[in-house]
Design a protein around this motif. Structure first.
Motif, PDB file in Angstrom:
ATOM      1  N   ASP A  87       0.882  -1.164   0.000  1.00  0.00           N
ATOM      2  CA  ASP A  87       0.000   0.000   0.000  1.00  0.00           C
ATOM      3  C   ASP A  87       0.927   1.223   0.000  1.00  0.00           C
ATOM      4  OD1 ASP A  87      -1.576   2.148   0.643  1.00  0.00           O
ATOM      5  OD2 ASP A  87      -2.609   1.179   2.313  1.00  0.00           O
ATOM      6  N   ASP A 106      -1.371  -5.086   1.593  1.00  0.00           N
ATOM      7  CA  ASP A 106      -2.617  -5.836   1.610  1.00  0.00           C
ATOM      8  C   ASP A 106      -2.301  -7.247   1.125  1.00  0.00           C
ATOM      9  OD1 ASP A 106      -4.489  -3.854   2.531  1.00  0.00           O
ATOM     10  OD2 ASP A 106      -4.038  -2.784   0.669  1.00  0.00           O
ATOM     11  N   PRO A 115      -8.710  -9.579  -2.427  1.00  0.00           N
ATOM     12  CA  PRO A 115      -8.271  -9.543  -1.024  1.00  0.00           C
ATOM     13  C   PRO A 115      -8.595 -10.864  -0.320  1.00  0.00           C
ATOM     14  CG  PRO A 115      -9.544  -7.584  -1.580  1.00  0.00           C
ATOM     15  CD  PRO A 115      -9.648  -8.502  -2.761  1.00  0.00           C
ATOM     16  N   ARG A 121      -6.241  -6.565   7.701  1.00  0.00           N
ATOM     17  CA  ARG A 121      -6.526  -5.283   7.023  1.00  0.00           C
ATOM     18  C   ARG A 121      -7.799  -5.389   6.189  1.00  0.00           C
ATOM     19  NH1 ARG A 121      -3.119  -1.548   3.860  1.00  0.00           N
ATOM     20  NH2 ARG A 121      -2.758   0.111   5.372  1.00  0.00           N
TER      21      ARG A 121
END
Ligand code: ADP
Length: 455
Positions: A87, A106, A115, A121
């Motif tokens: 990130d 991530d 994801p 996160r």
């Protein structure tokens, strides 16, 4: 406050020879930084796009053991890879390590690049997105309490974790004299974190010998969790650099006060108006705030696991210690699970006092937001506040008092399943049952000393 380094400025620092190492990190289930130390040249040329890690990193216990029972990965599936996606908004210097910067990642599926839902996160981002869909921004602050010890981690480990001696000889709550003696740890901690873009407000002595508290300015929920994670990591590293150990174990001795991590929460509109404040309402609490807090209270047993994830976490919940045991709220009263702060002001907020210093801030904040949002959706009515010593109040709900009980309420929570997804709840339920299984299996020093001769 955003991280004080952009990708462009990192590239310049690398070209100038100021930065030679980039820590590329994910946050694991325990809330720890895991990852790789990149040569900075490689990071700015290639690895900034993505790198990889073994997918067991989101399925190990605190000792890196590999329990069975996770749907996401296993020995049978061969423990493949995850993508670690930096990130780039989170790049920051690590001023307590020479020539070093850090980026948080991530965690993405290796094949789909989606994801990974149980990545801490991602769990928090999902709740932030749900709030955003309703035009709401959550601002949160997590307090960090911990103990400093005279000796280093290495010395303490070699001595079998016996004769632990805190860095001070007396309760140092708000003490300036005693905390001066701890400034060789706390001053670099405050200043280095601040220079790393973590908006430290202050540190103070806490209510036990050797106990410190670090306060960080409230921030949007994801930033807050990032700050907490980096600050906890920095505390251990800077204490280690100074020859000391810092522990976030919630209860390192049954005769000592425990360490908590209180979570302050408020909701805001996207244009920066407090949705919690209504100047005409009792205590300045808007309807929105009342529903939100009612959700926090109603669902506290469901999400206690996310505030207290280990066996030791439950040793903290003792009467007369400032660690709460009841799911009630009160006005500026430190014996309740939820304390109203900043009543009748724009800073009106709710502080959840249940969490221990071992919580994973992403999971804890996500669970609190999910519960509060459910309160909003169902327009739950806020019970009347409790007064006096809440430890003595009868007829109120208790939070689960053991990991086993909290695991059951987590597993059975329709609210959390709807908000976070079955795969996330099943994943963390397995983490919880594994902790219990390990504890049940091991014979402790306590049992031997108690029963060896007398049984
Ligand atoms: P305490 O009495 O618990 O020590 P503080 O005044 O030190 O309270 O504030 C505790 C935390 O609450 C700080 O980290 C602060 O940044 C945070 N805080 C202040 N206002 C808000 C708010 N509106 N929403 C969320 N957190 C807030």
């Amino acid at each position: 406050m955003t991280a004080p380094m952009t990708f462009e400025s990192l590239k310049q620092h690398v070209a100038d020879g100021i930065v030679d190492t980039v820590l590329v990190c994910l946050v694991d289930m325990q809330g720890r930084l895991m990852g790789k130390r990149f040569h900075a040249a490689n990071f700015v040329e290639h690895a900034y796009q993505e790198t990889h890690c073994c997918n067991y990193l989101l399925a190990t216990d605190i000792e890196m053991a590999t329990p069975d029972g996770y749907a996401s990965t296993s020995w049978e599936s061969g423990y493949g890879d995850y993508v670690m996606k930096p990130d780039l908004e989170s790049i920051r210097p690590v001023p307590w390590l020479e020539g070093t910067a850090m980026v948080l990642c991530d965690v993405l599926d290796h094949h789909t690049h989606k994801p990974v839902p149980h990545s801490p996160r991602a769990v928090l981002k999902r709740q932030i997105d749900r709030l955003a869909a309703a035009g709401i921004v959550a601002q949160t602050a997590t307090e960090l309490e911990f103990f400093l010890f005279e000796k280093s981690f290495e010395q303490i480990r070699k001595e079998g974790f016996q004769d632990l001696t805190p860095i001070s000889g007396y309760n140092e709550d708000y003490h300036i004299l005693q905390t001066t003696k701890e400034e060789h740890v706390m001053r670099p901690l405050r200043n280095h974190l601040f220079a790393a873009g973590v908006p430290v407000e202050n540190s103070k002595g806490e209510a036990e010998a050797g106990q410190e508290e670090l306060n960080i300015r409230y921030a949007p929920a994801l930033d807050c969790a990032d700050h907490h994670t980096i600050a906890k990591h920095a505390t251990k590293e800077i204490a280690w650099q100074q020859g000391h150990a810092a522990t976030f174990l919630p209860k390192w001795h049954h005769t000592r006060v425990g360490s908590s991590s209180h979570v302050h929460q408020s909701l805001w509109s996207t244009d920066g108006e407090s949705l919690f404040y209504d100047k005409d309402a009792d205590l300045g609490m808007s309807q929105t705030m009342q529903h939100y807090v009612a959700g926090l209270i109603k669902y506290a047993p469901d999400y206690t696991y996310f505030l207290a994830p280990y066996i030791n976490s439950y040793k903290r919940f003792a009467k007369g210690t400032f660690a709460p045991t009841k799911t009630v709220w009160s006005v500026d009263n430190r014996t309740a699970g939820f304390r109203l702060c900043g009543a009748d002001t724009k800073a009106v907020r709710i502080e959840c006092r249940i969490g221990g210093s071992d919580l994973n801030p992403y999971l804890a904040i996500a669970a609190l937001l999910a519960a509060g949002l459910k309160g909003l959706e169902d327009k739950l009515e806020l019970p009347t506040p409790t007064r006096g010593d809440v430890y003595e109040s009868a007829d109120v709900t208790e939070i689960p008092r053991t990991l086993r009980a909290a695991t059951n309420t987590l597993q059975a929570s329709d609210m959390l399943r709807a908000a976070m997804g079955d795969e996330v709840i099943d994943h963390y339920t397995r983490a919880a049952t594994w902790e219990q299984e390990e504890y049940d299996r091991v014979v402790t020093d306590y049992e031997i000393a108690r029963g060896f001769e007398k049984a």
